[in-house]
Design an enzyme around this catalytic site. Structure first.
Site, PDB file in Angstrom:
ATOM      1  N   CYS A   1      42.255  23.457-107.999  1.00  0.00           N
ATOM      2  CA  CYS A   1      43.577  24.053-107.774  1.00  0.00           C
ATOM      3  C   CYS A   1      44.668  23.057-107.364  1.00  0.00           C
ATOM      4  O   CYS A   1      45.837  23.359-107.550  1.00  0.00           O
ATOM      5  CB  CYS A   1      43.490  25.223-106.822  1.00  0.00           C
ATOM      6  SG  CYS A   1      42.551  24.883-105.362  1.00  0.00           S
TER       7      CYS A   1
ATOM      8  N   SER B   1      80.928  11.332 -46.337  1.00  0.00           N
ATOM      9  CA  SER B   1      81.730  11.784 -47.481  1.00  0.00           C
ATOM     10  C   SER B   1      82.330  10.604 -48.216  1.00  0.00           C
ATOM     11  O   SER B   1      82.362  10.578 -49.452  1.00  0.00           O
ATOM     12  CB  SER B   1      82.878  12.684 -47.025  1.00  0.00           C
ATOM     13  OG  SER B   1      82.374  13.711 -46.247  1.00  0.00           O
TER      14      SER B   1
END
Ligand SMILES: [Fe+2]
Lengths: 107, 871
Positions: free
Chosen positions: B254, B548
């Site tokens: 196949c 900060s």
């Protein structure tokens, strides 16, 4: 109410040694004496073949018809796995498992 | 009982018997070692090789299909070639190891396999599947095609006897005997509850039936192989390969060629070569005759009587006047290819062809064939141009795309290439299958994965150069720097710190200053500073101030160095640092010098930076944020007012306590956290008594940096999550916000968690013991009680620790509850749901030693309101 009288029964303990390749005559003989409960000790059983499996199954059938109880003890995990994959309910019951009719071997 | 029900019962018993044999054998097979299995495989292979000719002849005689010589080759491929590929493969016990992944694979047999064998390959399929099943410790029940059952079953018998003699379990191979009821028995077996897998190789009907059984099934799909002959191909070799392939077993394979797609540049040469080698090129009229013969006019499908028949027979039956022997018939497929009758799979030596004018047209025509009933199966290409091969492979949907070799024998694998040898071609979803594999032993094993717990790599990073004593600001004198950009706050310049920095920088260093950094900068502020820096082009950023300012400077430097970064993309949350999706730059270009003027955040040594984003705070975390230099000079903290001294010290205290119990803590961070704690308990009371005493300021300053190193690697915990949420919502200074929860969170984390944290690097919950150790480390003791367990003693030590925290807070006038922060009860209670949500999604919570459930977070918030008694 009176207690039911208990029959005194013999308990035979038998060890299966090495590879269980076929039926074991000695064990068959013990069963044939009747009124015997049998404990098959698998601690030294290293392998089980198809013939061994078929004999065990048939042995359990005979014991059942003779009203003898058979217990498998000390089953090592490789052999226990064989019982699991084989899907034979009587083998599992002999190992102390509850009956699993729904999942038993359907052939 | 009627005859038919009696028959049905008999068939059922027959099926049961076959399955029972296979089932017991499968059970027994589980005990076999690799060595035992390999011995059986070897014996079976030898038997197959020995009987290859005999079986091929039988198959040909029974089916009248194909070519005996080619069937011999197939039998040998299915045995010798297969054996060569699998002999050294492990199929029992541990089959593969993945040392890097700490994982192994262990084989579990599939059990009882019901296998079909097709009429086109009746013996080779049986040989192939038997050997594969032996290798994988499965048992197999064969069901042959009725027209090939004798040869198939004989092959099964030969394989079984060889296996049994080599020690295989009794009943390992069985087969359905040839009878008119073979089909029905097969149906019963397919749906039999004791069959574990159907290995279906055969016609579409059988494969469909297998899939409909509801069992796992390995199926195959139909083929329709297009083969593209590109102009770069070696044309003469291509012609021979195509003939070999298409005539192999008279075209029954196949994967073999069905339609050639030929580049015009080489078409004449190729067709002439076919002709020279004995192929017949059909005229248009002959193509019609061939079509009429081999195509069933009603179904449009193939005439099965001609499958595997020789070319001359087909030519004769089609009425072609050909007298000399021919190898195959080549049919030009003129007109619309998609509607051409011959554009389908022709399992015989009839080959279609079309001629094309470009690669694009070639691939499109190949796709037309591929999608005309052959998706997922096989395609071929003859081409020396790798780009064209890649384009072709990309477009065509085929499990195997055979390059420069015969498609049919190439598809079998092992002969022309290194594909797995197979007689069963998986076609993937294109062909209705689960795999595109050349199906083989790996598809017949249940692989059990055994992953060991992963080895978790924990590392330790901190700022490389840290100058740690009072006066160490003098290091600036020797700083390597041509142009410095100082980021600071107004208070720092007011307190004289800015001047202390500028006067120490090297004479030739250009200096620019941004001294307007507010207490909680947002991203707009960062962008302003980055813009200012673009003007002065500094090589060094000096951050001078509190947490900060330092955090802002880290982000400023990042965006100055990498302006293409997006804040929204790098601020993505993650569960595990090792797996997070975002990537930060590896190297920073501008030097960052951090000079803290408070003893709190430890930002000078952490890879974190927090930025205000409305009511939330976003955290950036990456090693690239670590400053290059930190100057821990306590002189800069001498003018710090007592309230800020207390606030910031409580931040450092919280860092030490949270890093200590963090799920990411290590011996490295533990040492730092413990010593930081000890220094804080020792120096904060003294500093508050004597704010100008540099000795204690120095200890406190170092404590903050040590605690910073600890959280820089172990991170913080639930206390910070609560404090971040509270601070952002009510504008509470960070250290104060931390203090308000500290007594609650120590108590909370010291209790056996309601839920444990699932993280591989934290195999044991030890928070209670660690707090107890901290208590002892700072000199707290408890009187021994006879018979008391270690755990109970530990809890008394934790209690002592909480008392010590309480006493320190009272001394430093630090609030220990929300009420003391001046937030009205009602406002606070109303905010708890929002606070809970924010805290729950805070990254800090991920390293807490107790898995913090949302209701517990809410409870911690609620409990923190009422002013505290001494514990
Ligand atoms: Fe903090």
């Amino acid at each position: 109410m009176a207690e039911p009288t208990k029959e005194t029964r013999k308990l035979e303990k038998i060890r299966i040694l090495g590879e269980l390749e076929r039926g074991l005559d000695d064990v068959d003989k013990v069963l044939a004496t009747g009124k015997t409960d049998i404990e098959l000790d698998f601690s030294a059983c290293t392998f089980i073949s198809v013939d061994g499996l078929e004999w065990l199954e048939e042995f359990l059938l005979r014991a059942d018809s003779l009203k003898s109880s058979v217990k498998f003890v000390n089953v090592q995990s490789p052999v226990y796995k064989v019982f699991k994959v084989a899907h034979i309910d009587s083998l599992m019951r002999a190992c102390g498992s509850p009956s699993q009719d729904a999942q038993g071997l359907v052939c | 009982m009627t005859v038919s029900s009696e028959q049905e019962l008999m068939l059922t018993q027959r099926a049961n018997h076959l399955v029972r044999q296979a089932r017991l054998a499968a059970a027994v097979f589980t005990q076999y070692s690799q060595e035992k299995v390999d011995k059986i495989v070897r014996a079976m292979t030898a038997a197959a090789i020995e009987n290859a000719g005999k079986l091929a002849l039988m198959a040909h005689q029974e089916t009248r299909m194909g070519v005996t010589e080619d069937k011999i080759l197939k039998n040998l491929v299915a045995s010798e070639f297969l054996y060569h590929q699998i002999k050294d493969k492990r199929s029992v016990g541990v089959t593969r190891e993945f040392p890097d992944l700490n994982m192994v694979e262990v084989a579990e047999p599939m059990g009882v396999i019901f296998a079909l064998a097709p009429v086109t390959n009746p013996t080779s399929t049986v040989i192939f599947k038997s050997i594969c099943c032996a290798k994988t410790r499965n048992t197999v029940i064969f069901s042959a095609h009725l027209m090939a059952a004798e040869s198939s079953n004989y092959a099964a018998k030969i394989m079984y006897e060889a296996a049994l003699a080599a020690g295989a379990p009794k009943g390992f191979i069985t087969w359905v005997d040839k009878s008119s009821r073979l089909r029905r028995t097969s149906e019963l077996l397919m749906s039999h509850p004791e069959v574990d897998l159907i290995f279906a190789t055969g016609g579409t009907q059988m494969v469909k039936a297998a899939y409909s059984s509801g069992k796992p099934a390995l199926g195959v799909g139909p083929g329709n192989t297009p083969v593209y002959v590109h102009k770069s191909a070696n044309v003469l070799s291509a012609a021979m390969d195509i003939i070999i392939s298409k005539t192999f077993d008279n075209g029954t394979e196949c994967p073999s060629e069905q339609t050639l797609v030929i580049d015009r540049e080489v078409s004449e040469q190729l067709l002439n070569e076919f002709k020279r080698l004995g192929c017949h090129l059909c005229t248009q009229e002959e193509v019609e005759k061939v079509s009429d013969l081999i195509i069933d006019s009603r179904s449009g499908g193939i005439n099965y009587k001609l499958v595997g028949q020789p070319a001359n027979l087909i030519a004769d039956q089609a009425g072609l006047n050909i007298t000399q022997p021919i190898k195959m018939l080549l049919c030009p497929l003129n007109g619309e290819l998609r509607h051409h009758k011959l554009a389908i799979e022709k399992l015989m030596p009839v080959l279609g062809y079309v001629i094309v004018d470009s690669v694009n047209e070639g691939i499109n025509k190949a796709l037309d064939i591929n999608y005309a009933g052959g998706t997922g199966h096989t395609a071929g290409i003859f081409c020396e141009d790798d780009d064209v091969i890649e384009r072709f492979s990309d477009a065509i949907n085929a499990g195997r795309i055979i390059v420069n070799s015969p498609a049919s024998i190439g598809g079998l694998g092992g002969v022309y290439n290194h594909l797995n040898t197979t007689l069963s071609f998986g076609c993937g979803t294109g062909g209705g299958n689960i795999t595109t594999d050349n199906v083989g032993i790996k598809n017949l094993i249940n692989f059990k994965r055994v992953p060991r717990r992963r080895n978790y790599v924990i590392s330790f990073q901190t700022t490389k150069n840290i100058y740690i004593n009072p006066g160490s600001i003098d290091h600036l004198k020797s700083l390597k720097c041509q142009s410095a950009f100082i980021i600071t706050s107004r208070s720092a310049s007011r307190r004289g710190h800015l001047a202390q920095v500028t006067e120490r920088l090297p004479q030739d260093c250009h200096v620019d200053v941004f001294s307007d950094m507010g207490p909680e900068p947002d991203f707009a502020m960062i962008q302003r500073v980055v813009a200012a820096m673009r003007h002065s082009q500094p090589d060094t950023v000096i951050a001078l101030g509190g947490g900060s300012v330092l955090d802002a400077a880290k982000i400023v430097r990042l965006f100055y160095d990498y302006p293409e970064l997006k804040i929204s993309e790098i601020a993505v949350n993650f569960l595990d640092f090792h797996h997070r999706m975002i990537e930060f730059p590896k190297d920073m270009k501008t030097q960052l010098v951090a000079i803290p003027t408070t003893s709190g955040t430890g930002s000078e040594v952490t890879p974190f930076a927090v930025l205000k984003d409305g009511h939330r705070k976003i955290s950036l975390i990456d090693e690239c944020l670590l400053p290059d230099v930190a100057i821990i000079d306590a002189h800069l903290t001498r003018s710090l007012p007592p309230d800020i001294t207390g606030d910031t010290a409580f931040d450092a205290l919280t860092h030490a306590l949270e890093a200590l119990v963090s799920t990411f803590s290590s011996d490295y961070t533990d040492g730092l956290a413990l010593e930081a704690l000890r220094l804080i308990f020792e120096s904060l009371p003294e500093t508050l008594k004597n704010p100008n005493n540099v000795l204690y300021r120095h200890k406190l300053h170092n404590a903050a940096t040590l605690a910073g190193m600890a959280i820089g690697n172990a991170s913080v915990g639930v206390n910070h999550a609560l404090a971040h949420a509270l601070g952002a919502r009510f504008d509470i200074p960070h250290g104060r916000a931390n203090g308000a929860f500290l007594l609650s969170t120590i108590e909370y984390n010291a209790q056996i968690p309601s839920k444990f944290v699932s993280i591989p690097c934290y195999p044991l919950w030890v928070a209670d013991r660690k707090y107890a150790r901290a208590a002892q480390f700072i000199g707290l003791t408890v009187e021994p009680i006879e018979g008391e367990t270690e755990e109970a003693k530990g809890l008394r030590l934790v209690h002592k620790l909480r008392q010590a925290v309480y006493d320190l807070a009272k001394l430093a006038k630090q609030p220990l509850s929300i009420a003391e922060l001046g937030i009205p009860l009602e406002t606070y209670m109303a905010a708890i749901p929002e606070l809970t949500e924010i805290a729950f999604s805070d990254m800090s919570i991920r390293t807490n030693p107790r898995y913090t459930l949302a209701p517990e977070v809410a409870q911690l918030f609620a409990n923190a309101y009422t002013p505290r008694e001494r514990p």
